[in-house]
Design an enzyme around this catalytic site. Structure first.
Site, PDB file in Angstrom:
ATOM      1  N   ASP A  98     -28.066  -0.730  -9.627  1.00  0.00           N
ATOM      2  CA  ASP A  98     -27.913   0.729  -9.556  1.00  0.00           C
ATOM      3  C   ASP A  98     -27.827   1.400 -10.919  1.00  0.00           C
ATOM      4  OD1 ASP A  98     -27.645   3.142  -7.943  1.00  0.00           O
ATOM      5  OD2 ASP A  98     -25.689   3.274  -8.886  1.00  0.00           O
ATOM      6  N   HIS A 109     -20.670   2.859  -2.394  1.00  0.00           N
ATOM      7  CA  HIS A 109     -21.338   3.203  -3.653  1.00  0.00           C
ATOM      8  C   HIS A 109     -20.443   4.019  -4.586  1.00  0.00           C
ATOM      9  CE1 HIS A 109     -25.472   4.343  -5.518  1.00  0.00           C
ATOM     10  NE2 HIS A 109     -24.518   4.343  -6.426  1.00  0.00           N
ATOM     11  N   HIS A 148     -31.394   1.146  -5.797  1.00  0.00           N
ATOM     12  CA  HIS A 148     -31.548   2.476  -6.400  1.00  0.00           C
ATOM     13  C   HIS A 148     -33.041   2.625  -6.625  1.00  0.00           C
ATOM     14  CE1 HIS A 148     -30.665   5.510  -9.741  1.00  0.00           C
ATOM     15  NE2 HIS A 148     -31.904   5.143 -10.010  1.00  0.00           N
ATOM     16  N   HIS A 184     -28.368   6.211  -1.862  1.00  0.00           N
ATOM     17  CA  HIS A 184     -28.585   7.656  -2.054  1.00  0.00           C
ATOM     18  C   HIS A 184     -29.991   8.168  -1.731  1.00  0.00           C
ATOM     19  CE1 HIS A 184     -29.941   6.009  -5.878  1.00  0.00           C
ATOM     20  NE2 HIS A 184     -28.751   5.965  -6.428  1.00  0.00           N
ATOM     21  N   ASP A 227     -21.596   7.767  -4.201  1.00  0.00           N
ATOM     22  CA  ASP A 227     -22.137   7.616  -5.559  1.00  0.00           C
ATOM     23  C   ASP A 227     -21.209   8.305  -6.569  1.00  0.00           C
ATOM     24  OD1 ASP A 227     -23.710   6.756  -7.621  1.00  0.00           O
ATOM     25  OD2 ASP A 227     -25.436   8.028  -7.180  1.00  0.00           O
TER      26      ASP A 227
HETATM   27  O1  DOR Z   1     -26.182  10.119 -10.769  1.00  0.00           O
HETATM   28  C1  DOR Z   1     -26.081   8.927 -10.992  1.00  0.00           C
HETATM   29  N1  DOR Z   1     -25.090   8.414 -11.760  1.00  0.00           N
HETATM   30  N2  DOR Z   1     -26.979   8.107 -10.476  1.00  0.00           N
HETATM   31  C2  DOR Z   1     -27.017   6.823 -10.784  1.00  0.00           C
HETATM   32  O2  DOR Z   1     -27.861   6.152 -10.288  1.00  0.00           O
HETATM   33  C3  DOR Z   1     -26.080   6.246 -11.765  1.00  0.00           C
HETATM   34  C4  DOR Z   1     -24.858   7.025 -11.829  1.00  0.00           C
HETATM   35  C5  DOR Z   1     -24.027   6.710 -13.027  1.00  0.00           C
HETATM   36  O3  DOR Z   1     -23.768   5.544 -13.306  1.00  0.00           O
HETATM   37  O4  DOR Z   1     -23.576   7.656 -13.693  1.00  0.00           O
HETATM   38 ZN    ZN Z   2     -28.233   5.015  -8.167  1.00  0.00          ZN
HETATM   39 ZN    ZN Z   3     -24.822   5.006  -8.320  1.00  0.00          ZN
END
Ligand code: DOR
Ligand code: ZN
Ligand code: ZN
Length: 438
Positions: free
Chosen positions: A159, A67, A186, A240, A313
């Site tokens: 996501d 991720h 997500h 996550h 992430d």
């Molecule tokens: O904190 C996050 N940032 N969660 C997400 O689901 C997307 C990601 C992003 O693309 O910045």
């Molecule tokens: Zn996400």
């Molecule tokens: Zn993400």
């Protein structure tokens, strides 16, 4: 040829957990044997064999990070394929999955192919691309899942958001099941977050004057997606996980034979909303930092294997974007260069996971879930190998990141455990002492 002498091999695939010599040749793990077994233990005269002293180091399969957000194309000021892949190499990540929320969105076979070809040319680590579930991630029309698969897509995911139309999502899962494509979810109810700020509904959010989101925002969609996976037979992976009930649901689903796996990110098992120091958006991510009971459940999930994987992430953003405070800043923090050290510090050195269990969660399980023949140090496998000094103390400093993103809540944190070398297909791509070699 590379000869890693006397390192502590941690290989969940073969179960090797002890001191071995590892010989790498032609991009593969060629032999793994008791120390001294190669060439009578005598490296002299074996040029061009490079000999690496593995004493005191873990020798592990490279990390597979399911991720990651690379921001390229469209947001290259946040990260590019190259800067992201170098950050990965430095963090010991040898394979990563790049999420599709770029501009344009990765939502067609052509884009998958173009991205894949670029990554092969430009990146020092393996980069696989995740295809969106709906065109433009707009939640209305399904993408060509079969076509993207033919072009080498890693899996599908929307996501950044959830596909809110359950009927449409079910159709996507039916196709995914037929095409044997993994679905990474997500989980976030879009309607429930309207008018809120992404911070956990908590005492801390109140103190900061923010109207936050509850656990149910995640949990209702996690439940829905598990039920859709059950009905369609699709392979589902929950991204996550951050709540205690998501862990319970994954456990129950697994017990019931549903094909579901789950990941957790270091920030969610280390920090709570109470750690948000003030109006600092380096602590803002989606899902948000939760409460102590959630952290305990996530750690328990990691221990028991209900949570299969640790991923990052990794979500880089520009400095100015994050400087505007919690209410308006975008969600996300970087993670590629810190995930191993944080996990070593908080899980291994605290006696929660054994080193082998950590290798399972970070290296082997994600490869298995993705269906790639990596994450293993068995003889004959691709030599994606990392060397880790488990006892090295260091301090996370955002200025030292090679990622363009400096948005980390762990800036200044003391950690123990450092990646000292990263090898991809038998080639050294990063070495602490020499920097990047590719
Ligand atoms: O904190 C996050 N940032 N969660 C997400 O689901 C997307 C990601 C992003 O693309 O910045
Ligand atoms: Zn996400
Ligand atoms: Zn993400």
């Amino acid at each position: 040829m590379i000869w890693i002498r006397g390192g502590h091999v941690l290989d969940p695939d073969t179960g090797r957990d002890g001191i071995y010599d590892v010989l790498v040749a032609d991009g593969k793990v060629c032999r793994v044997q008791e120390p001294g077994a190669f060439f009578g233990g005598e490296p002299e005269g074996r040029e061009p064999c490079r000999v690496i002293d593995g004493t005191g180091l873990y020798v592990m399969p490279g990390i597979v990070d399911l991720h990651v957000h690379l921001r390229d194309p469209g947001f290259e000021y946040k990260e590019t394929l190259t800067t992201g892949a170098r950050a990965a190499a430095k963090g010991g990540v040898t394979t990563l999955c790049a999420m599709p929320n770029t501009k344009p969105v990765t939502d067609s076979p052509e884009m998958i192919r173009a991205q894949r070809e670029r990554a092969e040319r430009e990146c020092p680590v393996h980069v696989s691309f995740v295809g969106a579930v709906t065109l433009g991630q707009e939640g209305e029309e399904l993408t060509d899942i079969a076509g993207m698969k033919r072009e080498g897509m890693a899996c599908i995911s929307e996501d950044g958001k959830s596909v809110m139309d359950a009927k449409l999502y079910k159709k996507a899962m039916e196709t995914a099941a037929r095409e044997k494509v993994l679905v990474m979810a997500h989980c976030e109810d879009q309607n429930m977050v309207k008018g809120t700020v992404i911070v956990n509904e908590s005492k801390r959010a109140e103190e900061l004057g923010l109207s936050g989101v509850s656990n149910a925002v995640e949990d209702v969609i996690a439940a829905r997606d598990i039920l859709l996976a059950k009905e369609t037979g699709a392979r589902l992976h929950l991204c996550h996980c951050s709540t205690r009930d998501s862990v319970t649901m994954v456990r129950l689903a697994k017990e019931a034979g549903v094909s579901v796996t789950a990941e957790v990110c270091p920030h969610h098992f280390i920090l709570t909303s109470g750690d948000i120091p003030g109006d600092d958006a380096n602590f803002k991510m989606n899902p948000p930092l939760r409460e102590q009971e959630d952290v305990e459940a996530l750690i328990e999930g990691l221990k028991t294997g209900v949570i299969d994987v640790i991923s990052t992430d990794h979500a880089p953003h520009g400095g100015e974007e994050k400087a505007v405070g919690f209410r308006d800043a975008p969600c996300g923090i970087v993670g590629l260069e810190t995930s191993l050290a944080l996990s070593m510090t908080e899980l291994v050195h605290k006696g929660i996971l054994t080193p082998m269990e950590l290798a399972e969660r970070m290296c082997h399980a994600p490869a298995r879930i993705l269906g790639i023949d990596r994450g293993s140090l068995a003889e004959g496998k691709c030599a994606d190998v990392i060397l880790v000094d488990p006892e090295r103390d260091w301090v996370i400093r955002k200025e030292g990141f090679v990622s363009k993103g400096k948005n980390s809540p762990f800036d200044g944190k003391e950690v123990r455990g450092k990646v000292v070398m990263t090898m991809v297909d038998g080639e050294i791509v990063y070495e602490e002492k020499k920097g990047f070699l590719k």
